[in-house]
Design a protein around this motif. Structure first.
Motif, mmCIF file in Angstrom:
data_model
loop_
_atom_site.group_PDB
_atom_site.id
_atom_site.type_symbol
_atom_site.label_atom_id
_atom_site.label_comp_id
_atom_site.label_asym_id
_atom_site.label_seq_id
_atom_site.Cartn_x
_atom_site.Cartn_y
_atom_site.Cartn_z
ATOM 1 N N VAL B 262 118.973 -7.483 -4.481
ATOM 2 C CA VAL B 262 118.128 -8.675 -4.430
ATOM 3 C C VAL B 262 119.042 -9.889 -4.534
ATOM 4 O O VAL B 262 119.866 -9.966 -5.439
ATOM 5 N N THR B 263 118.928 -10.822 -3.582
ATOM 6 C CA THR B 263 119.831 -11.967 -3.590
ATOM 7 C C THR B 263 119.101 -13.257 -3.952
ATOM 8 O O THR B 263 117.927 -13.455 -3.640
ATOM 9 N N THR B 264 119.866 -14.104 -4.594
ATOM 10 C CA THR B 264 119.406 -15.416 -5.030
ATOM 11 C C THR B 264 118.789 -16.219 -3.891
ATOM 12 O O THR B 264 117.703 -16.790 -4.039
ATOM 13 N N GLY B 265 119.480 -16.267 -2.768
ATOM 14 C CA GLY B 265 119.021 -17.092 -1.660
ATOM 15 C C GLY B 265 117.679 -16.616 -1.112
ATOM 16 O O GLY B 265 116.803 -17.420 -0.791
ATOM 17 N N VAL B 267 115.332 -14.857 -2.740
ATOM 18 C CA VAL B 267 114.294 -15.128 -3.738
ATOM 19 C C VAL B 267 113.906 -16.606 -3.692
ATOM 20 O O VAL B 267 112.725 -16.967 -3.720
ATOM 21 N N LEU B 268 114.914 -17.458 -3.583
ATOM 22 C CA LEU B 268 114.658 -18.899 -3.519
ATOM 23 C C LEU B 268 113.807 -19.252 -2.300
ATOM 24 O O LEU B 268 112.816 -19.992 -2.405
ATOM 25 N N LEU B 271 110.160 -17.858 -2.709
ATOM 26 C CA LEU B 271 109.379 -18.581 -3.721
ATOM 27 C C LEU B 271 109.048 -19.990 -3.253
ATOM 28 O O LEU B 271 107.939 -20.488 -3.467
ATOM 29 N N ARG B 272 110.019 -20.644 -2.628
ATOM 30 C CA ARG B 272 109.786 -22.017 -2.190
ATOM 31 C C ARG B 272 108.639 -22.063 -1.185
ATOM 32 O O ARG B 272 107.718 -22.868 -1.312
ATOM 33 N N VAL B 275 105.186 -21.185 -2.965
ATOM 34 C CA VAL B 275 104.648 -22.239 -3.829
ATOM 35 C C VAL B 275 104.252 -23.461 -2.999
ATOM 36 O O VAL B 275 103.281 -24.145 -3.326
ATOM 37 N N LEU B 286 106.567 -13.675 -12.490
ATOM 38 C CA LEU B 286 107.371 -12.946 -11.505
ATOM 39 C C LEU B 286 107.686 -11.594 -12.129
ATOM 40 O O LEU B 286 108.465 -11.505 -13.070
#
Lengths: 356, 356
Positions: B262-265, B267-268, B271-272, B275, B286
């Motif tokens: 699972v990568t930060t980018g 997930v970002l 989520l962005r 939302v 989450l």
């Protein structure tokens, strides 16, 4: 342990374990009571040792204690490693404070100007100077500062080392949960139970929720930056703590809530700010999302020393955001108080009677 | 099971288990080989049954199969519930397609116009009409469409139900890992091994990574929307699948990678977009971030039926993003082929020989 201990410590977080280690080293018989050592605020904490960047408006006495404790950290770390053979991620690369936009920079500068006014070591840097030190920072940065004396340690490994040190020095860890202080039979009882101190003592300690993410650099590399980075990005304030093993701790929310749920909005805000400040983080793995409860107090400072009307009971709690940096000074002051019976003048501003 | 089975199925995902159930119901002796049933792509999948919204340019034959399978879903679900007494989150609330910005809406409209051109049931809605149906949608929406026939099911609960149904019908699950088809002794062997089919058969099946998040509405409430929402938000395409128990599945990346990190980018970005489309999601917990590997093929369509040069071996793999919706038709077509020896004309475009 069949004999009655000299000191019973409730709570095996870093503070409780460090007091146990120090007391046992001084020849006292020590018990530490905790069903789950290291499972409180320290489990989630990033481990910044930041007396400068954590020096906030209106907290001069706390700032003095942070500075005093940070000054003890090099010796404390060396002793702990000597006693245990363990490393715990103690690093002295320093901290960069950075602002993404002009507004962010203005907010950061307002705080570091105050810190400079206190004589604390923090110096402004231009964007080019920041990126020279950390090329991983975004070129969009408007500016920042360096606090070379703000360091870091890994709280989880610190707890492991302190536990080994305390036990080697003769302290006994007991897994029973203490729900009332009357259950503990010792002439001196130290309440180092973090948020649990409120129920045990009636002290004004409240949970302050913090959500924290853990990232990992790809391909078993270390993170692409060495400094702790404290950033302001579009009004969001985050920190990034790089570890040698590739981990980056990204935090943290500060919420007046007592649950430990990870929320979508918090993760989004943390990740957005982090990736805006250090773009390569988008390629990192997201390995952990957790929420912890800091033991907060009405003035954000810890509660240390005798409990009014409770002879033999000492508090070492309410460390809020500062439990890790304050561990050495807390352990030294409480141990000295137990051994000598005399409170160090450093304790005076932090005793419980200030709330009466 | 002491006797030799009539049919051995390699892989206990929804496709393998549904074939096992259907074959066992027809009186065949069936074994299913999988060390970890339901641990493949279905574990991560959202479970959209979306023949319309998943009808993409240049995939007319696949669209026909999706439509045929979606038409079988009501009967399939009713039979499965009757056979097991289980529910598995089968819901027919329909799907909304929404565009956040003008550009997003233009992209969405280009696709749904194509879908309308095929005669598929999807109709444009104004922002006010969308928000009438789902007040949780952001007021910023520029427009969208409704596909009333695009439904959903919970893949994890579907796998549980299919396993019960297959076993009750007489199929035997065996936990041994099959690494070569020669290890399996049966006159008919069905390869329903998802990404594992490549190593077993040489078929052109490749892993296509998808990252998916699971959210949960606060206070044990159901999510604040009933439709599946497929949204375009600032160039990002996401889906939101609400479940009765409060869960929302948010996906998904489509990456030509074989890792499950699972990568930060990712997930970002997920989520962005989520939302931005449904602001109340910021308050949701989450609860899970996972990555799975879809079994992709060169033309994004599954590989169904006889394997050239391998008598007795049938493929039922390569379902890519469509494994859940295609489960009923795959099970029916493969079972009919085994029982009658005659391939249904529906199979023709999807046999392995199209790659020769």
């Amino acid at each position: 342990m069949l004999t009655r201990p000299d000191v019973a410590i409730v709570g095996a977080g870093p503070v409780g374990l460090a007091i146990a280690w120090r007391c046992a080293t001084r020849g006292l018989r020590v018990t530490v009571h905790d069903p789950a050592p290291g499972s409180g605020a320290s489990r989630v904490a990033a481990g910044m040792l930041a007396p400068v960047a954590e020096a906030y408006f209106g907290e001069r006495e706390l700032t003095g204690l942070l500075t005093a404790s940070a000054a003890r950290w090099p010796g404390f770390a060396a002793e702990l490693t000597a006693a245990t053979g363990r490393e715990f991620g103690y690093r002295t690369d320093g901290t960069l404070v950075v602002g993404l936009t002009g507004d962010d920079l203005a907010e950061a500068r307002r705080l570091w100007s105050y810190q400079q006014g206190l004589g604390l070591p923090i110096s402004a840097l231009r964007p080019s100077q920041l990126r020279e030190r950390e090329p991983a920072l975004t070129p969009r940065l408007r500016g920042g500062a360096v606090a070379p004396g703000d360091h870091q340690v890994d709280p989880r490994r610190l707890v492991d080392a302190l536990r080994v040190a305390a036990e080697r020095a003769g302290a006994t860890l007991l897994p029973g949960l203490v729900t009332r202080l009357a259950e503990v039979d010792a002439p001196v009882v130290v309440v180092a139970a973090g948020c649990g101190a409120a129920a045990l003592t009636g002290l004004p300690v409240r949970p302050v929720k913090g959500q924290v993410l853990r990232l990992r650099a790809p391909d078993h590399r270390p993170p692409g930056f060495r400094h702790v980075i404290r950033g302001y990005a579009d009004g969001e304030s985050v920190y990034l703590v790089p570890r040698d093993d590739g981990e980056v701790v990204l935090g943290a929310t500060v919420e007046e809530r007592a649950d430990t749920e990870v929320t979508t909005g918090a993760v989004l805000r943390l990740l957005r700010a982090a990736v805006d400040l250090v773009p390569e983080l988008a390629e990192y793995a997201l390995t952990e999302a957790t929420a912890g409860l800091r033991p907060g107090t009405p003035d954000n400072a810890p509660i240390l020393g005798p409990l009014p009307g409770r002879p033999g009971v000492l508090a070492a709690t309410g460390h809020h955001r500062h439990g890790i940096v304050l561990t050495p000074v807390t352990a030294d002051l409480i141990t000295d108080l137990i051994v000598t019976g005399q409170p160090d003048p450093l304790l005076t501003p932090f005793t419980a009677d200030r709330f009466h």
